[in-house]
Design an enzyme around this catalytic site. Structure first.
Site, PDB file in Angstrom:
ATOM      1  N   GLY A 177     -31.293  61.187  14.092  1.00 23.05           N
ATOM      2  CA  GLY A 177     -30.691  61.603  15.362  1.00 23.05           C
ATOM      3  C   GLY A 177     -29.181  61.478  15.422  1.00 23.05           C
ATOM      4  CB  SER A 178     -26.998  61.832  18.397  1.00 28.11           C
ATOM      5  OG  SER A 178     -25.661  61.564  18.743  1.00 28.11           O
TER       6      SER A 178
END
Lengths: 397, 129
Positions: free
Chosen positions: B61-62
């Protein structure tokens, strides 16, 4: 990992707390990725600026670093969550504005230029061919590596800040020749035009790269591309393909530096672009928001919008997102007045991806494939891609 | 049983293991206020990781996830230590800025939820008691 005596001193805390923490980040990343040593960087671009993403904890981390941290090299910032001058007109609440300013102040205290733009290369933070830099912001990373031929990995907010405060980055990944070779040939067999067209192409190629598990494509069949088209392409291929570097025959500076890939080939035909474009238009969309400038609009794009809007009135919320220095040029050239007289708004320092505008609108029209992705993911908008002309037409309809 | 891995961030801590075969995205996947995993369909959905030794293959993810981990540390909702099969930059940077002991290159299948384990982030070892 081999450190110079100066780097070892930094890690041992002899250059202060922020530098020690920064070196801990950089040496750990270096160990993880088997870097042999550090390399000096001449420029940094920092992401993680919007208070919406950082929150109070992120701000606290930045404030701690700002106690004794000072940048060693030219460093600029990614877009913030709002326009620093015009935030009220854009529907940003006062509480958020106050917090966003605290974030920007913490960066400023470290000597960072607080221009807040995803296009540092338009506003004076621009390396030349072959230079090592430490950039975050996936679209700018892709632009630096591919279009300029500078060298950077895809940094996150903290690692980019660490490079800013030390002037160093671990030498691995795209800093090394061996990782800059292309791995797959993408043959484009159809004409591609406009920022929207290049965004669609970025998605078509990016989606294929993910399926193939490849990172660096060699792209043929593009005879010409403007700076704006390349900017849009970089943002899109980084969003959909995770790409940090591509080579484009006859266009990018390193295209003939390494051997062409053999064996791995895919083609992009007209129907592939039509399919990708179809996927960037949502069913049941009602546009109530139009935004141009993802990545941030160039002065060319602003001039074009002004000429399209001249004498018209917009009937929908219409944002032009850009770096503040570019907005100043537009002010002086008279473009801003034409645009604002038409009822459109400048949103400098920010963009439709990082501003806290979830729930403000339902349907967004853009000329950017990247904005489509984040408009859906972050703000739950329905989206549609089109040319700049079509965007202006929609806004004035 | 003592497992030898690689040190990511220093510090020694003992605690109860919580193990998953899924990757973890701290940004959006974990609620920093409650310490609970909130990602829909995640093996640990609804469970708290606060004060436990979180064992999982790798992060995803981010990159904002590093700040989420820092936020959890400040909120006293962070895991006591992290053990990975293969570290990624988001988790590594998150552990460094939050000062959470972390070790990787560990065969996470050898650790079961509920076991008492000692993570030595300075030596890069994990001991299952």
């Amino acid at each position: 990992m081999k450190l110079t005596p100066e780097e070892q001193d930094m890690l041992d805390g002899k250059h202060g707390k922020a530098v020690r923490k920064s070196m801990e980040i950089l040496t750990t990343l270096g160990e993880i990725f088997d870097a042999e040593c550090m390399v000096d960087v001449c420029s940094v671009q920092i992401a993680g600026v919007s208070y919406a993403n950082l929150g109070e904890a992120g701000l606290e981390f930045l404030s701690e670093m700002a106690e004794d941290g000072k940048v060693k090299v030219l460093t600029t910032l990614n877009p913030a969550g709002m326009d620093r001058e015009n935030w009220q007109a854009l529907g940003i609440n006062e509480e958020f504005a106050k917090n966003q300013i605290r974030v920007i102040d913490a960066f400023a205290k470290m000597g960072i230029i607080t221009t807040c733009s995803c296009t540092p290369y338009f506003i004076g933070n621009v390396p030349h061919f072959g230079q090592h830099v430490g950039w975050a912001e996936s679209s700018a990373v892709c632009y630096a590596n591919s279009v300029i031929g500078a060298r950077t990995n895809r940094e996150g907010g903290p690692s980019a800040l660490a490079s800013a405060l030390t002037g160093k980055t671990p030498k691995y990944g795209y800093h090394l020749d061996e990782n800059r070779h292309s791995q797959v040939l993408a043959k484009v067999n159809t004409q591609v035009k406009g920022t929207d067209g290049f965004g669609v192409l970025g998605k078509a190629i990016g989606d294929r790269l993910i399926k193939l598990g490849k990172n660096v494509p060699f792209i043929t069949g593009i005879p010409y591309a403007t700076i704006e088209e390349l900017k849009s392409f970089c943002a899109s291929i980084a969003t959909y393909g995770g790409t940090a570097l591509f080579h484009m025959e006859g266009i990018t500076p390193e295209f003939d530096r390494y051997p062409k890939p053999t064996g791995n080939v895919f083609e992009i035909n007209q129907e592939d672009l039509e399919k990708a474009r179809f996927e960037l238009v949502d069913d049941g969309l009602e546009v109530d928001f139009v935004s141009i400038g993802c990545p941030h609009a160039s002065i060319n794009e602003i001039e074009k919008i002004a000429s399209l809007l001249k004498g018209k009135k917009v009937k929908k919320e219409f944002w032009i997102t850009t770096a503040r220095p570019i907005k100043r040029i537009a002010d002086e050239a008279g473009y801003s007045k034409i645009i604002e007289d038409a009822g459109a708004k400048f949103a400098a320092d920010t963009c439709c991806v990082v501003a806290p505008i979830k729930g403000h609108f339902k349907g967004m029209m853009v000329d950017s494939a990247k904005a489509c992705y984040y408009g859906r993911a972050t703000n739950k908008f329905k989206v549609k891609i089109g040319t700049i002309e079509e965007c202006v037409k929609e806004a004035t309809k | 049983m003592k497992l030898k891995g690689r040190k990511i961030y220093k510090g020694i801590t003992e605690g109860e293991a919580i193990v998953t075969e899924d990757g973890i995205s701290f940004y959006g996947g974990v609620d920093p206020d409650t310490g609970k995993v909130v990602e829909a369909g995640h093996e640990l959905e609804g469970q708290s990781i606060t004060g436990k030794i979180l064992v999982f293959p790798t992060g995803k993810g981010s990159t904002v996830g590093s700040y989420t981990l820092y936020r959890m540390k400040k909120n006293n909702t962070a895991p006591a230590a992290i053990v990975n099969k293969q570290i990624d930059t988001i988790i590594a940077v998150g552990c460094i800025i939050s000062e959470i002991p972390c070790v990787d290159k560990i065969d996470v299948n050898l650790i079961k939820t509920g076991q008492r384990i000692v993570v030595n982030g300075s030596e890069g070892t994990v001991e299952v008691k």
